[in-house]
Design a protein around this motif. Sequence first.
Motif, PDB file in Angstrom:
ATOM      1  N   ASN A  66     101.282  26.799  32.918  1.00  0.00           N
ATOM      2  CA  ASN A  66     102.285  26.776  33.986  1.00  0.00           C
ATOM      3  C   ASN A  66     103.502  27.626  33.587  1.00  0.00           C
ATOM      4  O   ASN A  66     103.988  28.446  34.372  1.00  0.00           O
ATOM      5  N   SER A  73     108.113  18.925  31.098  1.00  0.00           N
ATOM      6  CA  SER A  73     107.043  18.628  32.060  1.00  0.00           C
ATOM      7  C   SER A  73     106.924  19.757  33.072  1.00  0.00           C
ATOM      8  O   SER A  73     107.886  20.510  33.286  1.00  0.00           O
ATOM      9  N   ASP A 108     107.173  19.893  36.217  1.00  0.00           N
ATOM     10  CA  ASP A 108     108.190  19.975  37.309  1.00  0.00           C
ATOM     11  C   ASP A 108     109.459  20.681  36.846  1.00  0.00           C
ATOM     12  O   ASP A 108     110.251  21.117  37.655  1.00  0.00           O
ATOM     13  N   ASN A 109     109.629  20.737  35.525  1.00  0.00           N
ATOM     14  CA  ASN A 109     110.893  21.272  35.015  1.00  0.00           C
ATOM     15  C   ASN A 109     110.799  22.755  34.656  1.00  0.00           C
ATOM     16  O   ASN A 109     111.796  23.368  34.295  1.00  0.00           O
TER      17      ASN A 109
END
Length: 378
Positions: A292, A238, A240-241
């Motif tokens: 990202n 994800s 956030d990781n």
Amino acid sequence: MSQAVAAKGLEGVIAASTAVSHVYGEEGRLVYRGYDIHELAGKASFEEVAYLLWEGELPNQSQLDEIRSELATQRRLSKEGIACLADLATDALPMDVLRTVVSAVGANQRVSRRSSADEARREAVTFTAIFPTILAAFERRRRNLDPVEPREDLSQSANYLFMLTGSEPSQIDAQALDTYFVLLADHGMNASTFTGRVIASTEADMASALVGAIGALKGPLHGGAPSLVLDMLDAIGSPDNVESWMREALGRGDRLMGFGHRVYKAEDPRAEILRELASRMDKGDLYALASNAEQTGLRLLEEQKPGRRLYTNVEFYSAVVLNAVGLPRDLFTATFAASRVAGWSAHVLEQYADNRLIRPQSQYTGPQDRRFTPVSAR
Ligand code: ACO
């Protein structure tokens, strides 16, 4: 005695002259026979580009009709190819399957050396025609499904998807794969092309050169990276990781898959086109995660060693595009080969046309002047 020093990895060494394609690494440009890749991607079909690579010119309408028909009518695998495929384990790796079946088809030609220019040109078409058939037949077999006969009315890319699934692909998927095929069809003196040219320079046959090129493409430092890009994105999981995962990987000294290139010191133009295609094609969250990961990876690599000029390479967004058209990830590298066979064979034809054996020297770093001792005295 002074000795020339080897350029490790042959970096910067000009190993051949070619008019097929060129990578302008400083500017981030790729040219096929004088056409910038941006001129071709999304405009020319794979068939047009294969013809351009083989012949040096874009085909006119009747030449295009002819090359389409030549490719379409040669898609069926010979009985030797089918028999070879049937003998391979269903859990074999697709690149190994491709290498082995191409070799079996070559063995059936029973040629001890290169063919005439006309015959070699026909072989370029035949091998380009059958690569997707081999892969689709293997994919069906390992899923316990009957093979799907190729269709002559479909383009190379649409027919590949058709043979994999048994249903005619959407125009969007077929066009996306076609653009991918155009972008990957050739790339200067890359490792697999160089391998093919070395083999061709011994006057060995086309099949031998292609088998060698497939072997060279398999490794993760060349064509083996796109499925590893998806593995990396899966492992990240994800957004956030992303940063912590990448920091940890770089801290361990791991390479980030889909980043870096030997020649490009600017963005790889294929990555730029594939990024845009991936953003349109991806229906889930993969593109956002990849984007990202790209931004974060570039920032961390720059932090690690400023000014190194590392960018994402062609493999990074290829993974998202091939995933979006429904290809299983372990077919990604072999699908790359199904495009690059056009370039490999163009280089073999070029090598044959003005051949000199490729035989470089090495820098000897071993010991000197040793005396033989019998085994009893060692
Ligand atoms: N992740 C982290 N660091 C990297 C990466 C990466 N992906 N790629 C290069 N670097 C670093 C190296 O650690 C090295 O650092 P240093 O200057 O501190 O020693 C520097 O960048 C140069 O790396 P080299 O290994 O010398 O570059 P080389 O030109 O030999 O390798 C390659 C190019 C193999 C593509 C490399 O960038 C790599 O391993 N990338 C990851 C695998 C990958 O994406 N493969 C697909 C290539 S595209 C294709 O062939 C179709």
